[in-house]
Scaffold this motif. Sequence first.
Motif, PDB file in Angstrom:
ATOM      1  N   TYR A 121       0.829  -1.207   0.000  1.00  0.00           N
ATOM      2  CA  TYR A 121       0.000   0.000   0.000  1.00  0.00           C
ATOM      3  C   TYR A 121       0.867   1.262   0.000  1.00  0.00           C
ATOM      4  CZ  TYR A 121      -3.203   3.661   1.449  1.00  0.00           C
ATOM      5  OH  TYR A 121      -3.925   4.831   1.508  1.00  0.00           O
ATOM      6  N   VAL A 137      -1.879  -0.836 -11.202  1.00  0.00           N
ATOM      7  CA  VAL A 137      -1.254  -1.805 -10.299  1.00  0.00           C
ATOM      8  C   VAL A 137      -1.191  -3.156 -11.004  1.00  0.00           C
ATOM      9  CG1 VAL A 137      -1.492  -3.029  -8.105  1.00  0.00           C
ATOM     10  CG2 VAL A 137      -2.080  -0.585  -8.245  1.00  0.00           C
ATOM     11  N   ASN A 139      -0.494  -6.939 -10.704  1.00  0.00           N
ATOM     12  CA  ASN A 139      -0.420  -7.997  -9.692  1.00  0.00           C
ATOM     13  C   ASN A 139      -0.166  -9.339 -10.359  1.00  0.00           C
ATOM     14  OD1 ASN A 139      -0.514  -9.169  -7.154  1.00  0.00           O
ATOM     15  ND2 ASN A 139      -2.744  -9.393  -7.160  1.00  0.00           N
ATOM     16  N   VAL A 148      -0.922  -9.175  -4.104  1.00  0.00           N
ATOM     17  CA  VAL A 148      -1.508  -7.947  -3.566  1.00  0.00           C
ATOM     18  C   VAL A 148      -2.980  -8.266  -3.340  1.00  0.00           C
ATOM     19  CG1 VAL A 148      -1.913  -5.481  -3.889  1.00  0.00           C
ATOM     20  CG2 VAL A 148       0.103  -6.563  -4.931  1.00  0.00           C
ATOM     21  N   THR A 152      -6.231  -4.768  -0.169  1.00  0.00           N
ATOM     22  CA  THR A 152      -5.204  -3.741  -0.379  1.00  0.00           C
ATOM     23  C   THR A 152      -5.502  -2.941  -1.637  1.00  0.00           C
ATOM     24  OG1 THR A 152      -3.576  -5.147   0.718  1.00  0.00           O
ATOM     25  CG2 THR A 152      -2.717  -3.363  -0.653  1.00  0.00           C
ATOM     26  N   ILE A 153      -5.934  -3.629  -2.686  1.00  0.00           N
ATOM     27  CA  ILE A 153      -6.284  -2.938  -3.925  1.00  0.00           C
ATOM     28  C   ILE A 153      -7.481  -2.019  -3.689  1.00  0.00           C
ATOM     29  CG2 ILE A 153      -7.146  -3.281  -6.282  1.00  0.00           C
ATOM     30  CD1 ILE A 153      -5.304  -5.782  -6.389  1.00  0.00           C
ATOM     31  N   ALA A 157      -7.521   1.939  -4.422  1.00  0.00           N
ATOM     32  CA  ALA A 157      -8.497   2.526  -5.354  1.00  0.00           C
ATOM     33  C   ALA A 157      -9.043   3.860  -4.859  1.00  0.00           C
ATOM     34  CB  ALA A 157      -9.643   1.547  -5.583  1.00  0.00           C
ATOM     35  N   VAL A 165      -6.039  -1.848 -12.643  1.00  0.00           N
ATOM     36  CA  VAL A 165      -5.301  -2.988 -12.117  1.00  0.00           C
ATOM     37  C   VAL A 165      -5.119  -3.989 -13.255  1.00  0.00           C
ATOM     38  CG1 VAL A 165      -7.423  -4.073 -11.246  1.00  0.00           C
ATOM     39  CG2 VAL A 165      -5.209  -4.807 -10.359  1.00  0.00           C
ATOM     40  N   GLU A 167      -4.625  -7.613 -13.759  1.00  0.00           N
ATOM     41  CA  GLU A 167      -4.896  -8.784 -12.918  1.00  0.00           C
ATOM     42  C   GLU A 167      -4.318 -10.030 -13.597  1.00  0.00           C
ATOM     43  OE1 GLU A 167      -6.201 -11.460 -10.271  1.00  0.00           O
ATOM     44  OE2 GLU A 167      -5.822  -9.345  -9.896  1.00  0.00           O
ATOM     45  N   ILE A 178     -12.341  -7.558  -6.618  1.00  0.00           N
ATOM     46  CA  ILE A 178     -11.835  -6.232  -6.992  1.00  0.00           C
ATOM     47  C   ILE A 178     -12.920  -5.430  -7.720  1.00  0.00           C
ATOM     48  CG2 ILE A 178     -10.201  -5.012  -8.501  1.00  0.00           C
ATOM     49  CD1 ILE A 178      -8.231  -7.365  -7.906  1.00  0.00           C
ATOM     50  N   THR A 182     -14.338  -1.883  -6.005  1.00  0.00           N
ATOM     51  CA  THR A 182     -13.622  -0.690  -6.479  1.00  0.00           C
ATOM     52  C   THR A 182     -14.244  -0.174  -7.767  1.00  0.00           C
ATOM     53  OG1 THR A 182     -12.013  -1.675  -8.033  1.00  0.00           O
ATOM     54  CG2 THR A 182     -11.497  -1.839  -5.675  1.00  0.00           C
TER      55      THR A 182
END
Length: 295
Positions: A121, A137, A139, A148, A152-153, A157, A165, A167, A178, A182
């Motif tokens: 983070y 991000v 991951n 992650v 945390t995502i 966000a 992200v 993914e 997610i 988000t």
Amino acid sequence: MATKGKDFAGLSVALVTPFKQGEVDYDTFGAQIEFQIEAGTTCLVPVGTTGESPTLSHDEHDRVIDFVVQKAAGRIKVMPGVGSNSTAEALRLTKSAEKAGADAALQVAPYYNKPTQEGFYQHFKALAEETGLQQCVYNIPGRTGKNVEPETIARLAELENITMVKEATGQMDQASQILGTTNLTLLSGDDSMTLPYMAVGGEGVISVVGNIVPRDMIALVNAAASGDMAAARAQHHKLFALCREMLGLATNPIPLKAAMEMLGRDTGEMRLPMTPLDDAGRVQLKQSLTAYGLL
């Protein structure tokens, strides 16, 4: 709640870095960029995993980004890979990309040192707050050694500049969590997972196979985005074997560079510790490219 990063929906292509006699081959690179622009690709993603970024010097890394931005000339978005396992180093790379005129930054999760979730983070928070670029991000625990987590995502966000992200966990439950918690744009990090992720709300892919068949990947993404799932499934099944071989015959980008060499679009040259595809793999790859209609 409006989706952040929606202007990056569609096909992004994780570009290979062409080499010739040990140096970056900018003539071939320029031709590859034009190939993607003509295909209608949304975004170019240089110096990522596919671009062999771990074997580029920092000077080469900066120069490649600058070259892609200049060659793109506003005709296509550019989101270079600028991540690191050192926050200070990632910040330097990100600021350099921002100065060059990149549109966004792809930030791989810090690797090898395996931060806590709070460490992840604080790392991404620093990058988001100390630069003006949109942040994606990335991951990919299979390479970085640690996931992650969706929680945390979700925290990330909340930061203005974190908009996407990538993914690449292969976990549908994680993607669903997610997307349910988000307003980030979720992009698949695996070609073969593009349709499944889009079925639950993802909006595109950062693609490897798009280096050779961008129009087919665009057709898949556009069909899924428009709700034509029959057409999307047809494209998924057409592409599936090719996608699997790009990632299954050997570590990315070894099979991709071999394929591009066979298609006359790259020398196939790599930098150690990456080595060329073995003979058995080349035979299988050539058969797949022929069956697809590319050879």
